[in-house]
Design a protein around this motif. Structure first.
Motif, PDB file in Angstrom:
ATOM      1  N   ASP A  27      13.320   1.725  27.944  1.00  0.00           N
ATOM      2  CA  ASP A  27      12.945   3.102  28.209  1.00  0.00           C
ATOM      3  C   ASP A  27      12.619   3.761  27.076  1.00  0.00           C
ATOM      4  N   THR A  38      14.940   5.738  34.052  1.00  0.00           N
ATOM      5  CA  THR A  38      13.822   5.181  33.884  1.00  0.00           C
ATOM      6  C   THR A  38      12.850   6.338  34.777  1.00  0.00           C
ATOM      7  N   VAL A  59      10.620  -0.834  36.155  1.00  0.00           N
ATOM      8  CA  VAL A  59       9.903   0.382  36.931  1.00  0.00           C
ATOM      9  C   VAL A  59      11.082   1.235  37.133  1.00  0.00           C
TER      10      VAL A  59
HETATM   11 MG   LIG Z   1      15.707   1.988  34.650  1.00  0.00          MG
END
Ligand SMILES: [Mg+2]
Ligand SMILES: Nc1nc2c(ncn2[C@@H]2O[C@H](COP(=O)(O)OP(=O)(O)O)[C@@H](O)[C@H]2O)c(=O)[nH]1
Length: 591
Positions: A27, A38, A59
């Motif tokens: 991140d 995220t 993701v």
């Molecule tokens: Mg995440």
């Protein structure tokens, strides 16, 4: 190197697990770290116990970022599917799994995280069954904790086993690098990143980007500069030129078909038996997401019209989802609707009634590959086949052209008919011009016509003739017979223009008679019987050598009008030799 994407519901511990495995922070954004969420794709990498390097594309799990999730998962061959032991299967677990099923992702493993918070066994059991049902059949399941480190060593070994099972990428394959990030670096221009699934990129390469070309100025692989890289790899490419943004791709020139039209076979996902789709959808491929209109053709085959062209190959798998329901209140609703396997990237127009159904039947029946494409397109260049994603099979019919065998033999028959019809309609012409035949058969190049010519057809002088000379039309034949009779009495006295006109023998008729072997042409408007030239040479050989035109004229009992061109004709054939302005002789060998 290998690349694995994460997948799974938000807050189930994907990013924590990647951090624990790699020691890197996926991140990157301040907002992500503040919110513990995220938002963008994250990248991190590690070296597995075997020594193999493994990069993760981390993701977002939140439903609002499904587009980003798909851009991350799309180009990646394998997945690490994360489910939290304390929460179990959740809506985005389901949505991500359906997306993986639609994209045809077959390789992955299941990490049941937060195993320190709850007994992982029930989740291992349930999620395992679901993954297998979605096609991730060989997926190992592991209970882990990103917090305590429990199970991480086993997970690393399992990742090693996973990447060892992945299909070997082809370094010679054409490049299609889907851009997942693009940014400018002061002093060095544009940098794009992506997952290279196969093929090779080398510094200095010119790759297609949008409508133009971009030159590779520099390359990085996991933050290290390299001069060349082959897939599978995470790469950063420093470019000169081109319009770079997520959703576009860097392409090997000529190796892909840029198209906004494709015929695809739908595969239902999420256990659905059949798929009925709304007319407007969003299609995802690689990191691209484009709107598309759907036209059902029948038998689970549909035609997609994309809002912008994508670089496609036959066999690509697109994911179709309903963008309209993205903000729906029903949080369990799954918006991924189907996988779409590309059958044709240059589909023919459907004009007539019933054409759609016929097309669907054709596509359903045909096996994939070059043979199937040739059945539809009949005639393709090898380069076109490659750009469509098929390696040409068998021998080209000529040059780089490949043909459907059935169509090719049909063309051969049609050529014979066309040439015969032309001969009947134009009896005095020496055959059908190749260009006219090309037109009649609708072929793109003249050499294809030549390749179709088989005996008794033959090509001479840019025309296709059909075998031995045919009879002359009746009135012409009669006139020629009269002329031949007259010539046999006075073999070297070619008929005067007036006599030819009386007999109705113009230049075309004479030419036809010459082709039919009935007359010998000496010069324009001067014809004799075939063999007259050899007979003349024999007579001239008996004269005292050398001889003049006048002596020759007398020996042959003809006029100057005929003698001059006849001697020139004999000169050309080597039957007489010109010594100077006045004298000729017959070469010793002929005397
Ligand atoms: Mg995440
Ligand atoms: N106790 C415990 N907490 C975890 C574990 N993995 C993640 N978490 C916590 O779960 C929350 C969400 O984790 P995150 O990795 O951001 O989830 P993501 O949205 O799937 O990427 C964070 O507060 C993490 O600290 C774990 O294995 N055990």
């Amino acid at each position: 190197m290998q690349v694995v994407a994460t997948a799974g519901h938000v807050d189930h511990g994907k990013s924590t697990l990647v951090r624990a495995l790699t020691g890197m922070e996926p991140d990157r954004l301040a907002e992500e770290r503040r919110r513990g969420l995220t938002i963008e794709l994250g990248y991190a990498w590690t070296t597995l116990p075997s020594g193999e390097r493994l990069a993760f594309v981390d993701v977002p799990g939140h439903e609002r970022f499904l587009g980003t999730t798909l851009a991350g998962v799309g180009p990646v061959p394998a997945v690490m599917f994360v489910v939290a032991a304390d929460e179990g299967w959740m809506p985005q677990s389901q949505e991500h799994l359906v997306a993986l099923e639609a994209l045809g992702v077959r390789h992955g493993l299941l990490a049941v995280t937060r195993a320190d918070l709850a007994d992982p066994a029930p989740v291992v059991e349930e999620a395992g069954v679901r993954l297998a049902a979605a096609g991730l059949t060989g997926a190992e399941a592991l209970a882990v904790s990103g917090r305590t480190g429990q199970g991480l060593d086993e997970l690393r070994k399992a990742l090693d086993r996973l990447v060892a099972r992945l299909p070997e990428p082809d370094p010679g394959a054409p490049v299609r690098l889907w851009i997942d990030r693009a940014f400018s670096v002061r002093g060095s221009g544009t940098v794009v990143t992506g997952t290279l699934p196969e093929g090779r990129i080398t510094v200095g390469d010119e790759l297609v980007l949008g409508d133009g070309l971009a030159r590779v100025r520099a390359l990085e692989c996991l933050k290290e500069p390299v001069t060349s890289v082959t897939g599978v790899a995470r790469v950063a490419v420093n470019l000169r030129g081109g319009a770079a943004e997520r959703g576009r791709a860097l392409l090997t020139p000529g190796a892909w078909t840029m198209t906004d039209l494709a015929d695809v076979r739908l595969s239902p996902v999420g256990g659905a038996r059949e798929t009925s789709l709304p007319g407007r959808l969003s299609a995802h491929l690689g990191s691209a997401a484009v709107g598309c209109a759907v036209r059902p053709l029948g038998d689970g085959v549909v035609r997609l019209r994309l809002a912008r062209p994508l670089p496609l190959h036959v066999g690509d798998v697109l994911l179709l989802r309903d963008p309209g329901r993205a903000t729906g209140t029903d949080r369990t609703e799954v918006r991924v609707l189907a996988g779409a396997s590309v059958l044709d990237v240059r589909p023919p127009p459907l004009r007539r009634r019933g054409a759609a159904r016929l097309r669907a039947a054709e596509l359903t029946k045909a096996p994939s590959g070059a043979g199937a494409l040739l059945r539809t397109h009949r005639l393709l260049r090898g380069a076109d086949l490659l750009a469509m994603g098929c390696v040409p099979e068998g021998e080209p019919v000529c040059g780089d052209w490949y043909a459907d065998p059935e169509h090719w033999s049909l063309l051969g028959e049609r050529l014979a008919e066309t040439v015969a019809r032309h001969a009947a309609e134009h009896p005095l012409e020496p055959g059908m011009p190749v260009e006219a035949a090309r037109n009649a058969l609708g072929l793109p190049e003249r050499r294809l016509v030549a390749a179709l010519v088989r005996p008794p057809l033959a090509v001479t002088g840019g025309r296709i003739v059909s075998g031995p000379p045919r009879g002359l039309p009746e009135p012409v034949a009669r006139a020629v017979s009269r002329l031949r009779a007259e010539l046999s009495a006075r073999p070297f006295l070619a008929p005067e223009a007036g006599r030819l006109a009386e007999l109705g023998l113009g230049p075309r008729e004479l030419a036809a008679a010459v082709r039919a072997g009935m007359l010998l042409r000496i010069a324009d408007g001067i014809v004799l019987l075939p063999g007259a030239d050899v007979a003349a040479a024999r007579l001239l050989a008996r004269l005292p050598q050398p001889f003049t035109v006048s002596q020759a004229r007398q020996a042959l009992a003809t006029s100057r009008r005929v003698a001059v061109p006849l001697l020139e004709h004999l000169d050309r054939g080597g039957l007489t030799e010109r010594l100077d302005g006045v004298n000729r002789r017959c070469p010793a060998a002929t005397r």
